[in-house]
Motif scaffolding. Structure first.
Motif, short mmCIF file in Angstrom:
data_model
loop_
_atom_site.label_atom_id
_atom_site.label_comp_id
_atom_site.label_asym_id
_atom_site.label_seq_id
_atom_site.Cartn_x
_atom_site.Cartn_y
_atom_site.Cartn_z
N LEU A 114 -1.68 7.53 -1.25
CA LEU A 114 -2.45 6.29 -1.41
C LEU A 114 -3.93 6.60 -1.58
O LEU A 114 -4.59 6.08 -2.50
CB LEU A 114 -2.23 5.38 -0.20
CG LEU A 114 -3.18 4.19 -0.08
CD1 LEU A 114 -3.01 3.22 -1.25
CD2 LEU A 114 -2.97 3.47 1.26
N TRP A 115 -4.47 7.45 -0.72
CA TRP A 115 -5.90 7.76 -0.78
C TRP A 115 -6.23 8.63 -1.99
O TRP A 115 -7.32 8.53 -2.57
CB TRP A 115 -6.35 8.41 0.52
CG TRP A 115 -6.49 7.39 1.61
CD1 TRP A 115 -5.65 7.15 2.65
CD2 TRP A 115 -7.53 6.41 1.71
NE1 TRP A 115 -6.10 6.11 3.41
CE2 TRP A 115 -7.25 5.64 2.86
CE3 TRP A 115 -8.66 6.12 0.96
CZ2 TRP A 115 -8.09 4.59 3.26
CZ3 TRP A 115 -9.49 5.08 1.36
CH2 TRP A 115 -9.20 4.33 2.50
N GLU A 123 2.44 10.17 6.73
CA GLU A 123 1.18 10.82 6.34
C GLU A 123 1.18 11.21 4.86
O GLU A 123 0.16 11.13 4.18
CB GLU A 123 0.90 12.04 7.21
CG GLU A 123 0.60 11.72 8.67
CD GLU A 123 -0.49 10.68 8.82
OE1 GLU A 123 -1.50 10.76 8.08
OE2 GLU A 123 -0.35 9.78 9.67
N VAL A 124 2.33 11.61 4.35
CA VAL A 124 2.42 11.97 2.93
C VAL A 124 2.14 10.74 2.07
O VAL A 124 1.42 10.82 1.06
CB VAL A 124 3.80 12.57 2.59
CG1 VAL A 124 3.94 12.77 1.09
CG2 VAL A 124 3.99 13.90 3.31
N LEU A 125 2.68 9.60 2.46
CA LEU A 125 2.45 8.36 1.72
C LEU A 125 0.97 7.97 1.78
O LEU A 125 0.37 7.56 0.78
CB LEU A 125 3.31 7.23 2.27
CG LEU A 125 4.81 7.37 2.07
CD1 LEU A 125 5.55 6.24 2.79
CD2 LEU A 125 5.16 7.36 0.59
N ARG A 126 0.37 8.09 2.98
CA ARG A 126 -1.05 7.74 3.10
C ARG A 126 -1.92 8.68 2.28
O ARG A 126 -2.90 8.26 1.65
CB ARG A 126 -1.48 7.74 4.57
CG ARG A 126 -1.26 6.40 5.26
CD ARG A 126 -1.75 6.39 6.70
NE ARG A 126 -0.86 7.16 7.56
CZ ARG A 126 0.27 6.70 8.05
NH1 ARG A 126 0.68 5.48 7.76
NH2 ARG A 126 1.02 7.44 8.85
N PRO A 157 -4.56 0.16 -5.75
CA PRO A 157 -3.56 1.21 -5.98
C PRO A 157 -2.63 1.33 -4.78
O PRO A 157 -2.97 0.87 -3.68
CB PRO A 157 -4.42 2.46 -6.13
CG PRO A 157 -5.62 2.19 -5.29
CD PRO A 157 -5.88 0.72 -5.41
N THR A 158 -1.48 1.91 -4.98
CA THR A 158 -0.54 2.15 -3.89
C THR A 158 -0.06 3.60 -3.94
O THR A 158 -0.34 4.32 -4.90
CB THR A 158 0.69 1.23 -4.00
OG1 THR A 158 1.51 1.67 -5.09
CG2 THR A 158 0.29 -0.21 -4.21
N TYR A 192 0.79 -1.23 0.00
CA TYR A 192 0.00 0.00 0.00
C TYR A 192 0.83 1.28 0.00
O TYR A 192 0.51 2.24 -0.71
CB TYR A 192 -0.95 0.02 1.21
CG TYR A 192 -2.05 -1.00 1.15
CD1 TYR A 192 -3.05 -0.93 0.19
CD2 TYR A 192 -2.10 -2.04 2.07
CE1 TYR A 192 -4.07 -1.86 0.14
CE2 TYR A 192 -3.12 -2.98 2.03
CZ TYR A 192 -4.10 -2.88 1.07
OH TYR A 192 -5.10 -3.82 1.02
N LEU A 193 1.88 1.32 0.80
CA LEU A 193 2.66 2.55 0.96
C LEU A 193 3.98 2.51 0.19
O LEU A 193 4.77 3.44 0.28
CB LEU A 193 2.93 2.81 2.44
CG LEU A 193 1.69 2.94 3.33
CD1 LEU A 193 2.10 3.19 4.78
CD2 LEU A 193 0.77 4.05 2.84
#
Length: 417
Positions: free
Chosen positions: A317-318, A311-314, A386-387, A69-70
């Motif tokens: 992802l979203w 948080e930037v990666l999350r 998606p990632t 995911y990340l």
């Protein structure tokens, strides 16, 4: 009586007979669909399938079926840490189970960090996520106990309940009325636990944890949550679905895996110290198996540090998840009721198998089709994820390609690359 006569008389009692029947018995799916499924699932895939792009048979392939995911499975810091430890200690160290020669300060440090991450008194790591689920339930429950599982609970949870020999009841998926009826009629005066997934791995929807917490208190039972697909993806610092919903402290046992957002391999249980210590000394998947290799422990620690500050990666992802799912809806595709990056694209019959093959061979896109028995008969899906490592262009290329394939199927023509 000859040996052959004896074997003939007892052939119906052969424990291996079911193996032959599996391949020769009447089929629930057409032969062509089964052959295509075998071709898809048994094909050799790219070794670097963590994505977002991989090399496969001399071609560059877009990977949209990984749980990375990340993007941490290929993160430079995670890879460097694993390589450093392998160079120092080798690939397998330490040799032995945790209770013999397989425990190190690094294992203890990872468990301490994990307990802090999940805001629990203690944590225990397992060599795999499946071992965490099966071993924890397998030792916590017994023949006099009741385990009440959501009908879509992960198979490893079901296996753990069966290993325990516990009495098992199943409630309709996310149906709180049905669950309460079971609690009212069967849970009174006996040890019992509700067992659910945080995120359901095929359809991507979430458990209604606040409602489950209310029922847990009303009927005085325990709540066990497998948050394999939620850890790292949901909640502050990626602490999971329960943290996102504000009920993390009400979950009695947190289960999970490192093979999704964390990007390594292994599993964990986190909760009360006495419960975790009990599992440590009683779970067969800890006591009777080799401990997690130091290279994996070190890589997992590095990934967990990045994840908590990710948080930037999350956000990325979203962002990719919204772009994908909104794009699919705009193009008329059904994705069910997913609430997570897991995106099940619905098809009739076994059509998802054909779509996946065309995407793979003609468009260089690797996606996973899912058919019976993993999901109900007559339904098939493309399970797309998606990632954070994908770009907007990657998502758009998939959307355009999938739309072209659907159009070609409707028109009866094969799409070009």
């Amino acid at each position: 009586m000859t040996i052959s006569d004896h074997n003939s008389r007892n052939s119906s009692f052969d424990i291996f007979e079911k193996c032959q029947e599996f391949f020769n018995a009447p089929r629930t799916l057409p032969r062509e669909a089964l052959d295509l499924a075998a071709e898809m699932f048994l094909a050799q895939g790219p070794a670097d399938n963590a994505g977002p792009w991989s090399e496969w048979e001399g071609r560059r392939v877009l990977q949209l079926s990984t749980n990375n995911y990340l993007g941490l499975a290929t993160h430079p810091e995670v890879r460097a840490r694993a390589a450093e430890v392998v160079a120092q200690f080798g690939i397998g160290a330490p040799m032995g189970s945790r209770l013999l020669t397989g425990n190190t300060r690094w294992h203890d440090e990872l468990e301490f960090k994990l307990a802090e991450f999940k805001r629990c008194e203690a944590a225990l790591v397992f060599p795999s996520g499946a071992m965490a689920m099966m071993g924890s339930l397998g030792c916590l429950a017994g023949p006099e106990d009741l385990l009440i599982l959501d009908e879509l609970a992960h198979t490893t949870l079901v296996c753990g309940a069966k290993i325990a020999g516990a009495q098992i009841r199943v409630f309709r998926h996310n149906d709180m009325e049905h669950l309460e009826n079971i609690l009212r009629t069967e849970a009174s005066g006996r040890p019992a636990a509700i067992v659910v997934d945080g995120v359901y791995s095929m359809d991507g929807d979430l458990s209604p944890l606040p409602e489950l917490v209310e029922l847990k208190h009303e009927y005085r039972v325990r709540l066990i949550v497998d948050d394999a697909h939620g850890t790292g993806v949901f909640g502050p610092q990626g602490r999971g679905v329960a943290a996102q919903m504000g009920v993390a402290q009400e979950v009695d046992l947190h289960l999970g895996t490192f093979s999704k957002a964390v990007g390594t391999i292994g599993g964990f249980a986190a909760g009360r110290r006495d419960v975790i210590n009990f599992i440590r000394f009683r779970a067969p998947t800890v006591v009777f198996t080799k401990s997690m290799p130091l290279a994996v422990v070190a890589a997992t620690q590095a990934a967990l540090n990045i994840l908590q500050d990710g948080e930037v990666l999350r956000e990325k992802l979203w962002e990719n998840t919204r772009r994908l799912q909104e794009g699919l809806k705009e193009r008329g595709f059904s994705i069910g009721h997913t609430q997570s990056p897991i995106t099940p694209i619905e098809f009739e019959g076994s059509e998802a198998l054909h779509v996946a093959k065309i995407l793979r061979t003609e468009y260089n896109i690797w996606v996973t089709p899912v058919v019976f028995p993993a999901i109900r008969l007559g339904r098939s899906i493309l399970r797309v994820t998606p990632t954070a490592a994908h770009t907007s262009e990657d998502i758009d290329y998939f959307l355009d390609s999938l739309t072209a394939v659907r159009g070609a199927i409707v028109l009866g023509s094969m799409p070009g690359p």
